[in-house]
Scaffold this active site. Structure first.
Site, PDB file in Angstrom:
ATOM      1  N   HIS A 175      16.445  21.477  62.965  1.00  0.00           N
ATOM      2  CA  HIS A 175      17.161  20.959  61.789  1.00  0.00           C
ATOM      3  C   HIS A 175      18.678  21.089  61.976  1.00  0.00           C
ATOM      4  O   HIS A 175      19.442  20.172  61.685  1.00  0.00           O
ATOM      5  CB  HIS A 175      16.783  21.776  60.540  1.00  0.00           C
ATOM      6  CG  HIS A 175      15.456  21.434  59.919  1.00  0.00           C
ATOM      7  ND1 HIS A 175      15.122  20.156  59.556  1.00  0.00           N
ATOM      8  CD2 HIS A 175      14.392  22.217  59.567  1.00  0.00           C
ATOM      9  CE1 HIS A 175      13.899  20.154  59.007  1.00  0.00           C
ATOM     10  NE2 HIS A 175      13.441  21.395  59.008  1.00  0.00           N
ATOM     11  N   GLU A 210      13.990  25.756  62.744  1.00  0.00           N
ATOM     12  CA  GLU A 210      15.239  25.607  61.982  1.00  0.00           C
ATOM     13  C   GLU A 210      16.380  25.167  62.911  1.00  0.00           C
ATOM     14  O   GLU A 210      17.268  24.430  62.502  1.00  0.00           O
ATOM     15  CB  GLU A 210      15.607  26.905  61.262  1.00  0.00           C
ATOM     16  CG  GLU A 210      14.547  27.438  60.294  1.00  0.00           C
ATOM     17  CD  GLU A 210      14.088  26.456  59.225  1.00  0.00           C
ATOM     18  OE1 GLU A 210      14.883  25.572  58.845  1.00  0.00           O
ATOM     19  OE2 GLU A 210      12.912  26.552  58.789  1.00  0.00           O
TER      20      GLU A 210
END
Lengths: 500, 500
Positions: free
Chosen positions: A269, A266
């Protein structure tokens, strides 16, 4: 309306769409992360209302007027203006082509299928999910017909997530990929299997989150000033605003690997989102060109960096500080542990090699599903056959078979290829990065991750959506997408790791 | 449009306004509680956009059409329908009367004055705040003129927070209140002053929040299923949805009283909001009739219940469990400690007796301010004079003087009386409650707070905004608002406490 006025209108409209998107993200994030249980029902009504407001913004009749003016212009537009015009053209006419009644039916059908999927998965009973899935597929196909497509009907599905990608192209890419992966898997089978004794927990949430924050910070995610890390059932990244990009993870008491690698994922991202060209937000270019490219950044950090030896040469001592029970593990053992290859049933738990096979199975089934070559009743059988054939494993029931993922229940048919494409984009970028930065490995080993951060920021992140996925790959690596780089990367890493 | 259609339209419009209000609450709550620092600038743009969407909903031309139909009807309407029509009439024509340019100027001016207030307060320099305050007052007066008012111009300000209340009425109420409070204060001065040795901390956030959760739960705040408790700089309650009412508090390491009483206070607000007639939300009746009534519930729980002896007879042993250093304190000592009377400079830290004097000072100054009887330059002098006269204390600087509260900087002139009215409403309700429930004291002593909860729910909460503030008070207590009950309550409690 003249050219200037038309451009100004589109930019202003884009700004309002950005505000509404940000609002939807805040409300959805709160629903996932913070809201008490009983809040959910009313919250879905609110989200429905906001979504319809967003939809209204994208179907304003003045968009057509502005596009009329601009498309008749012979003037040249700069790259940002081109994107602005193209995007509005795509959104506006796509939304115009889909009757409102169909959109409503679809959003109701996916809401229902989502609920039925949860129940069906819990009970391991595909029959409960089947009629709702059939309905969703049918409505999505109707939508594809309304919007129109060339070639295979699945191209319309791909277009929602990976603009410009086609079945024709993907078939070829995935054929090469599959061949290479199956071959590599067979070779690894020959090798002596490694065995690990993983340190047992419990590992406290506090120490796991401190480790995660330490690494996220090293990666360059500006979490303190412009981000957050919270806990949810399933990890995700949320874009609440240009300076408000949040991630979540899930902590397991008896293993650190789940939370560790999902935060690195994550984090990838989040870094991408933080370094988009936000100054050009009114042109709508401050997002990724495709889901595959977004996944390329998360999977790059998770696997290519986060499961590499140089990375842990730098950070394993720190991990041992946070997790004292890892002091009995050597760096080499840890490296092997986090790269264990073993064909399994569940996509989200798959290793780097088998992961893309999980995706290819889904891709093949989705094509059959939407072309009508396979009926809704046959899906479990086909699923299980393919798992046996490609991975040598067979689900005991449909909960660990074709009902394991939420995507179909949510109507996200056509999304899965993005994950595998992410692997391919990432490895091709990595190849180029190594070529341009001969000192890369040494820098990572000495804990200087900013060399990775800066290269990605300059070559990938800061372009946002200015280029299409294909253009961006060519711009960065001087050639089109080629699965060779991913396969080469895997072969080198894993043959080495298994001492073959 | 016929009668049915007009009613249906207004109800539907109200529903959309509720959605947008809920959205604004979620986004604002997130901004206060969760958002990272750098998110704030973009967030204010988003909030501005959502506010203007809300404003559009309240000025839709179809509202005028619907009102036209309904106001010409000779049919009777039920109470809910009457409120629906009245509310739309008030909102619509108020918003129509205020020119959009003035509204924009005002929202910009308060944003700027808010910033300048923070800086000015930090530096203790009124000169930095003065021109911005002057501008806000000027614009608010222009707004009052546009909307129109009868009698004193301050009536227009009161109307924003306490519908139906007038300067003429409030002057009388506050005169009685002031006289009674000043007299009581003088009597208490005669008494032997109590002295306390408060247990020293540190008190961990965890134990303070556990104590708070325990008490909130006893009070009947459904926090687990439909609420939250978080930490912020200043405590507040937020209505994010009918089943999503959240509170915040602030923990101090060296004293438990701040967090304890602020959670009981906010808990009172939250219980009110949870027990509104939410099934009638589309009539807009699921909110308090006025800010004063909302404050009545929070201050009732904080002071009348939360600082009472019966309450702590029930819960002091539990407090000692959570806070072992309180084991050296007796119940009687604790009761005295939390009811220490001592005139001071800061409103939010004031005791039950002097609190309302802080409010009366602000009320008197606000009237002078908006009538123009006193200029902006003279405000600090007047403030300090009044503090000396009413409370016998004098601020060393304007930061602890007239710049202590955020209200004026935010354009919330006319709000302060609500706090004192809350005290009066609460005491009058309490008088009635005791009359109807002779067993009240015994029940509270045995830890049965649900008797309070049920009475308030049945007599106050469940009416929402169906009645005006005045009607509700008369409905519950069979007489108009009368400061006598509050003064009687204080005299009985404090003369007893000081053994007079």
């Amino acid at each position: 309306m003249d050219r200037e006025k038309a451009l100004r209108f589109l930019k202003e409209q884009r700004k309002l769409m950005n505000y509404m998107n940000s609002t939807l993200s805040v409300v959805s994030w709160d629903t996932e992360v913070m809201a008490p249980e009983e809040a959910i029902d009313y919250r879905s009504e609110v989200i429905g209302y906001l979504s319809s407001n967003y939809h209204q913004l994208t179907t304003d009749y003045r968009i057509e007027q502005a596009l009329g003016v601009l498309l008749s212009e012979e003037d040249k537009f700069n790259l940002y203006e081109q994107r602005l015009i193209e995007e509005f053209y795509n959104i506006y006419y796509k939304n115009k082509k889909i009757p409102e009644s169909l959109q409503k039916e679809l959003s109701m059908a996916t809401a229902i299928s989502n609920k039925s999927w949860k129940r069906a998965k819990e009970k391991g009973d595909y029959e409960l999910f089947k009629p709702h899935l059939a309905r969703v597929i049918d409505l999505l196909k109707q939508q594809a017909v309304c919007v129109g497509y060339e070639g295979h009907i699945y191209n319309a599905f791909l277009d929602n997530f990976e603009k410009g990608m086609t079945v024709e192209e993907l078939d070829e890419i995935f054929a090469d990929l599959k061949e290479g992966l199956v071959k590599l898997l067979a070779e690894l089978k020959e090798a002596k299997q490694l065995s690990f004794r993983r340190p047992k927990g419990p590992f406290s949430k506090e120490s796991q989150s401190q480790l995660a924050l330490y690494i996220l910070n090293q990666m360059g995610y500006r979490i303190h000033e412009a981000g957050r890390l919270d806990e949810t059932e399933h990890p995700f990244t949320a874009f609440l605003g240009p300076k408000d990009i949040r991630i979540t993870t899930h902590y397991y008491e008896n293993s650190i690997e789940g939370a560790l690698f999902s935060t690195i994922h994550e984090g990838g991202h989040a870094i991408y989102d933080q370094n988009m060209p936000h100054d050009w937000a009114e042109y709508g270019v401050n997002e990724a060109p495709s889901m595959g490219l977004h996944e390329s950044q998360s999977r790059f950090y998770e696997n290519i960096i986060g499961r590499s030896l140089p990375f842990w040469r730098a950070y394993f001592p720190k991990l041992q500080e946070f997790m004292p029970s890892y002091q009995s593990v050597s760096l080499e053992e840890f490296y092997q542990m986090i790269n264990e290859v073993s064909p399994s049933l569940i996509r989200t738990e798959a290793d780097e090699i088998t992961y893309s096979l999980h995706i290819i199975i889904r891709y093949e089934i989705e094509k059959l599903m939407v072309s009508g070559e396979v009926g809704i009743d046959e899906l479990p059988m086909i699923w299980n056959q393919k798992y046996k054939e490609y991975l040598g494993v067979e689900p005991k029931n449909d909960a660990e078979g074709l009902m394991q993922d939420v995507h179909w229940a949510e109507g996200m048919i056509g999304y899965f290829p993005s994950y595998a494409l992410g692997n391919l984009y990432g490895a091709q970028f990595y190849h180029q990065m190594k070529k341009e930065l001969p000192q890369l490995k040494d820098e990572i080993e000495s804990g200087n991750l900013s060399i990775v951060f800066e290269w990605l920021k300059q070559n990938v992140h800061s372009y946002g959506k200015v280029y299409t996925p294909g253009q961006l790959v060519e711009h960065v690596t001087k050639e089109p997408l080629n699965p060779k780089y991913f396969l080469d990367y895997l072969r080198e890493k894993y043959l080495n790791l298994y001492h073959l």
